[in-house]
Design an enzyme around this catalytic site. Sequence first.
Site, PDB file in Angstrom:
ATOM      1  N   CYS A  79     -14.902 -39.874 -19.287  1.00 41.23           N
ATOM      2  CA  CYS A  79     -14.623 -38.774 -20.215  1.00 41.23           C
ATOM      3  C   CYS A  79     -13.155 -38.364 -20.166  1.00 41.23           C
ATOM      4  O   CYS A  79     -12.586 -38.136 -19.092  1.00 41.23           O
ATOM      5  CB  CYS A  79     -15.504 -37.576 -19.873  1.00 41.23           C
ATOM      6  SG  CYS A  79     -15.270 -36.171 -20.969  1.00 41.23           S
ATOM      7  N   CYS A 167     -19.513 -35.641 -25.393  1.00 39.20           N
ATOM      8  CA  CYS A 167     -19.954 -35.534 -24.004  1.00 39.20           C
ATOM      9  C   CYS A 167     -20.872 -36.708 -23.709  1.00 39.20           C
ATOM     10  O   CYS A 167     -21.928 -36.849 -24.334  1.00 39.20           O
ATOM     11  CB  CYS A 167     -20.680 -34.214 -23.741  1.00 39.20           C
ATOM     12  SG  CYS A 167     -21.258 -34.073 -22.024  1.00 39.20           S
ATOM     13  N   GLN A 275     -37.217 -30.225 -17.321  1.00 35.57           N
ATOM     14  CA  GLN A 275     -36.287 -30.930 -16.449  1.00 35.57           C
ATOM     15  C   GLN A 275     -35.241 -31.644 -17.303  1.00 35.57           C
ATOM     16  O   GLN A 275     -35.572 -32.326 -18.270  1.00 35.57           O
ATOM     17  CB  GLN A 275     -37.026 -31.930 -15.566  1.00 35.57           C
ATOM     18  CG  GLN A 275     -37.919 -31.282 -14.520  1.00 35.57           C
ATOM     19  CD  GLN A 275     -37.144 -30.578 -13.420  1.00 35.57           C
ATOM     20  OE1 GLN A 275     -35.926 -30.734 -13.284  1.00 35.57           O
ATOM     21  NE2 GLN A 275     -37.844 -29.787 -12.624  1.00 35.57           N
ATOM     22  N   PHE A 304     -44.353 -22.154  -8.847  1.00 33.64           N
ATOM     23  CA  PHE A 304     -43.196 -22.272  -9.745  1.00 33.64           C
ATOM     24  C   PHE A 304     -43.439 -23.456 -10.694  1.00 33.64           C
ATOM     25  O   PHE A 304     -42.576 -24.308 -10.886  1.00 33.64           O
ATOM     26  CB  PHE A 304     -41.896 -22.471  -8.964  1.00 33.64           C
ATOM     27  CG  PHE A 304     -41.651 -21.455  -7.891  1.00 33.64           C
ATOM     28  CD1 PHE A 304     -41.025 -20.244  -8.182  1.00 33.64           C
ATOM     29  CD2 PHE A 304     -42.044 -21.689  -6.578  1.00 33.64           C
ATOM     30  CE1 PHE A 304     -40.788 -19.306  -7.187  1.00 33.64           C
ATOM     31  CE2 PHE A 304     -41.816 -20.761  -5.573  1.00 33.64           C
ATOM     32  CZ  PHE A 304     -41.189 -19.566  -5.879  1.00 33.64           C
ATOM     33  N   ASN A 309     -45.212 -29.255 -15.187  1.00 30.40           N
ATOM     34  CA  ASN A 309     -44.566 -30.558 -15.027  1.00 30.40           C
ATOM     35  C   ASN A 309     -45.240 -31.406 -13.946  1.00 30.40           C
ATOM     36  O   ASN A 309     -45.413 -32.617 -14.112  1.00 30.40           O
ATOM     37  CB  ASN A 309     -43.088 -30.349 -14.685  1.00 30.40           C
ATOM     38  CG  ASN A 309     -42.267 -31.619 -14.734  1.00 30.40           C
ATOM     39  OD1 ASN A 309     -42.265 -32.325 -15.739  1.00 30.40           O
ATOM     40  ND2 ASN A 309     -41.561 -31.918 -13.660  1.00 30.40           N
ATOM     41  N   ASP A 352     -44.986 -13.088 -10.452  1.00 26.59           N
ATOM     42  CA  ASP A 352     -43.608 -13.069  -9.967  1.00 26.59           C
ATOM     43  C   ASP A 352     -43.645 -13.413  -8.483  1.00 26.59           C
ATOM     44  O   ASP A 352     -44.041 -12.586  -7.647  1.00 26.59           O
ATOM     45  CB  ASP A 352     -42.995 -11.688 -10.194  1.00 26.59           C
ATOM     46  CG  ASP A 352     -41.541 -11.603  -9.742  1.00 26.59           C
ATOM     47  OD1 ASP A 352     -41.060 -12.534  -9.062  1.00 26.59           O
ATOM     48  OD2 ASP A 352     -40.887 -10.591 -10.059  1.00 26.59           O
ATOM     49  N   ASP A 373     -41.774 -26.034  -6.522  1.00 28.25           N
ATOM     50  CA  ASP A 373     -40.504 -26.420  -7.145  1.00 28.25           C
ATOM     51  C   ASP A 373     -39.768 -25.147  -7.548  1.00 28.25           C
ATOM     52  O   ASP A 373     -39.677 -24.815  -8.731  1.00 28.25           O
ATOM     53  CB  ASP A 373     -40.782 -27.312  -8.361  1.00 28.25           C
ATOM     54  CG  ASP A 373     -39.506 -27.813  -9.029  1.00 28.25           C
ATOM     55  OD1 ASP A 373     -38.418 -27.640  -8.450  1.00 28.25           O
ATOM     56  OD2 ASP A 373     -39.602 -28.371 -10.140  1.00 28.25           O
ATOM     57  N   CYS A 399     -33.798 -27.515  -5.762  1.00 28.81           N
ATOM     58  CA  CYS A 399     -32.590 -27.698  -6.561  1.00 28.81           C
ATOM     59  C   CYS A 399     -31.370 -27.087  -5.872  1.00 28.81           C
ATOM     60  O   CYS A 399     -30.310 -26.968  -6.481  1.00 28.81           O
ATOM     61  CB  CYS A 399     -32.767 -27.122  -7.963  1.00 28.81           C
ATOM     62  SG  CYS A 399     -33.117 -25.366  -8.018  1.00 28.81           S
TER      63      CYS A 399
END
Length: 443
Positions: A79, A167, A275, A304, A309, A352, A373, A399
Amino acid sequence: MARQNRFDRTSFQTQIIDLSHDGRGVARPHGEGDKVTFVTGALPGEVVIVEPVARNRHFDEARVVEVLQASPQRVIPRCSHFGVCSGCVLQHLAEDAQVVSKQRVLLESLERIGRVSPERVLPALAAESWGYRRKGRFSVRWVEKKGRTLVGFREHDPRFVADVSVCHTVVPQVGEKIALLATLLNSLDGRRDVPQIEFIAGDAVVALTVRHLQPLSEADRLALIEFGKEHGIAIFLQSGGVESVRLLWPDEVLLAFRLKPWDVEFVFRPLDFIQINGGLNEKMIAHALDLLGAGFGERVLDLFCGLGNFTLPLARTVDEVVGVEGDIGLVERARENARRNGLGNAEFFVADLTRDQRDAPWMRQGFDKLLLDPPRSGAIEVLKQLPLKMFERIVYVSCHPGSLARDADFLVNEQGFVLRAVGAMDMFPHTAHVESIAVFDRC
């Protein structure tokens, strides 16, 4: 009187000894005992000339002016905006070396923060490294001095929008059209009132959501519709919060992606979380389910869970799975997706997970295994409430290596679990972001 410089900005030569967690080179120009200097654009083993840009109490910051001795792992960034745009920070590092670096950051975080070491280091997962980003947000800014609209990610100085035309990490249907998108927005009457555009891609449909602070003129709406028609992109408008999103063109659209190995399809809305890397996501799910080792006769708790997923693929392989998520909209879509896919053994709850859940109905159910997750902040609040002794195995998808390390400290050093295995997953190639997976077993 003009303000004097607070520190000496004279360039100097130094050697880079390491790579930081955020992708900058690490130097100790004044010796081992002195504070470090973080050098943007430098790689381990290189000899460089740097220019100081900031001085702090515990560390200094600098940028590369010239590379005198390059690392063998240095490559030419694809880039032309690299170094200005903050979307990527590792394009100058060979892809295999990026993965090695992320694995190292993960293991060092576990040892330094969590005081734990895994019994086994898993091979890092990787997938396509270009054109992978199927969800994201572009900043938009009308710049009076330039007389035009800029569209892109933020610069390293977040006050500014990077002036990009393409991009290579974004799906091509969007990433190759940034210049055209900027031209479109520049032509709008309301160009000063569009602060951002979000993009999301399903298997068959790509969508843009245009955030506008003032009502758009009819001419502007028609211009957006024509852009959508010409490029085959669905256009949504957002005048306020998430609930204000409305489809502008076409009259109907179905945003969806399918996970073929489990024959499940996910329908989602334009601002939903999915994701970012579709190819890596499928590998990650297969990896997580294999590590969890859950089968028929077992009940699994998925915390979560988002759209489901992991939950929906799990429902194909276990007796029952319960998904818990804090976003009520995602839970509604997860329930609907379970129904659409004929998965009556998947149940979802809204909660929550940073708050007290000890009286929640799902908390009182019995489970064999746990998959979670969490967001970057981790899962320490809910882990401290769970009756952890009932879980034979925990698979933790992370993450952020720092929060994983903190939670691993709790599970291993306070709750007596064993960290069986851990490995990095390159969900965000060319960035410093570290996704990982960890397996904990009850002793």
